[in-house]
Design an enzyme around this catalytic site. Structure first.
Site, short mmCIF file in Angstrom:
data_model
loop_
_atom_site.label_atom_id
_atom_site.label_comp_id
_atom_site.label_asym_id
_atom_site.label_seq_id
_atom_site.Cartn_x
_atom_site.Cartn_y
_atom_site.Cartn_z
N HIS A 35 144.42 -87.36 17.64
CA HIS A 35 143.81 -88.69 17.54
C HIS A 35 144.74 -89.75 16.95
O HIS A 35 144.37 -90.91 16.88
CB HIS A 35 142.51 -88.63 16.73
N GLY A 140 141.07 -64.16 13.19
CA GLY A 140 141.85 -63.06 12.65
C GLY A 140 142.89 -63.53 11.65
O GLY A 140 143.03 -64.73 11.41
N LYS A 195 135.47 -65.52 4.63
CA LYS A 195 136.68 -65.12 3.88
C LYS A 195 137.30 -66.31 3.16
O LYS A 195 137.98 -66.14 2.14
CB LYS A 195 137.68 -64.44 4.80
N SER A 258 147.91 -70.20 2.61
CA SER A 258 146.46 -70.39 2.68
C SER A 258 146.03 -71.66 1.94
O SER A 258 146.21 -71.77 0.72
CB SER A 258 145.75 -69.17 2.06
N GLU A 285 138.44 -75.59 4.45
CA GLU A 285 137.17 -75.19 5.07
C GLU A 285 136.25 -74.46 4.10
O GLU A 285 135.02 -74.50 4.23
CB GLU A 285 137.44 -74.31 6.29
#
Length: 349
Positions: A35, A140, A195, A258, A285
């Site tokens: 965008h 995954g 997770k 992460s 998230e």
């Protein structure tokens, strides 16, 4: 076998860009939509996406698009790689622009708070003409940074229609990117989403300086929480011992790549949530998913102590150390009860 039509990757962040590279390596013509015009210009002129994949050269066959209608024209498969909070808005735009049938492969990991929908369910609701059996999830243990370096990576695809899952498996499979299939769509989505909660908590323990013992315990008990809720919702408990369960949990809880671990680490160092999110500069998230999982635990009457204390840290201003101390002081229990309860519920269904 070369895919006959171009594939549109919707979302030019790190994960969308890395997956576009996998497709390009497989001689699949790729359109990468974003965008921001300046980002698309960089992709087309310099074959880089520096904000998201530093020092990575994109294959020249990847073409960037800022116009969504143009990116979608003539494609039959899209890879949906936008944050969960943006999915409804993007799907609405796709629905307006796309007349023909689509296979939708979604690769984000989350559950929507309040509605408590998985991403597959959101797609079904927003794209009224989409074939529900043409919705595929790819999930995954897979950091975009390592995929873009073509390091060995293994993921899972799932769908209500395993033929569609197998077609996506063929689309992505190569010597660096191994793809398995799994018929448990719900379990794959639940494992991939939840997770991130445990990764936030793992980051907190590291930020507090508690070391490997605490993190190992957290990962192990976190997996029990994920399996407990997922099984109660109807997932296969065996899914959580696979790539989208323990596999994704390990990589997300232990890697500096992460975002969720990094955000938790900052929380453990004493920063508040607003400071953390501003510092990250990218979507975390696990924050939204913690709220959704807290609501799901109440809905299904499932014990999720790690999720609950993390919810208090994120939304009720409880200090991280106080939350961890609360976890350690809980009433004693038998570790095997979890496994018996999870398998027992499944076997009696």
């Amino acid at each position: 076998m070369k895919h006959s039509k171009e594939v549109a990757v919707i979302g030019a962040g790190s994960w969308g860009s890395a997956l576009a590279m996998v497709l390009a390596d497989n001689d699949v013509p790729v359109r990468l939509w974003g965008h921001k015009q300046e980002q698309i210009d960089e992709i087309n002129r310099h074959h880089t996406n520096g904000k998201y994949l530093k020092d990575i050269k994109l294959p020249e066959t990847i073409r960037g698009y800022h116009d969504l209608a143009e990116a979608l024209q003539g494609v039959d498969t899209i890879i949906l790689a936008v944050p969960t909070k943006a999915i409804r808005g993007v799907l609405g735009r796709i629905q307006e622009e796309q007349a023909g049938p689509l296979t939708v492969v979604h690769v984000s990991k989350g559950i929507e708070p309040d509605s408590l929908m998985t991403i597959s369910e959101i797609i079904e609701e927003e794209m009224v003409e989409v074939n529900r059996e043409a919705i595929v999830v790819l999930s995954g243990p897979s950091h975009a940074e390592e995929v873009s370096l073509r390091h060995p990576t293994t993921v899972t695809v799932s769908s209500k229609n395993m033929k569609a899952a197998e077609e996506v498996q063929d689309l992505f499979m190569n010597k660096n990117f191994r793809v398995y299939t799994n018929p448990d769509l719900l379990g794959v989505e639940i494992g991939g989403a939840l997770k991130n909660i445990i990764a936030l908590a793992a980051g907190i323990t590291d930020g507090l300086g508690y070391g490997d013992n605490a993190k190992a315990a957290l990962i192990t008990r976190g997996l029990a929480e994920i399996a407990r809720l997922g099984t109660k919702m109807g997932a296969n408990p065996l899914t959580f011992s696979g790539l989208t369960g323990i596999g994704d949990l390990i990589v997300t809880c232990t890697s500096v790549h992460s975002r969720n671990w990094r955000a938790g680490n900052l929380l453990g160092q004493g920063k508040n949530l607003d400071e953390v999110l501003e510092n990250m500069g990218m979507v975390v998230e696990g924050v939204r998913t913690t709220k959704a999982a807290h609501q799901l635990a109440e809905k299904y009457d499932v014990k999720m102590p790690i999720t609950n204390v993390l919810y208090d840290v994120l939304f009720n201003e409880v200090k991280a150390k106080e939350a961890v101390d609360h976890l350690m002081a809980r009433v004693k229990t038998n570790e095997m009860e979890d496994l018996v309860n999870i398998l027992g519920e499944r076997l009696t269904d």
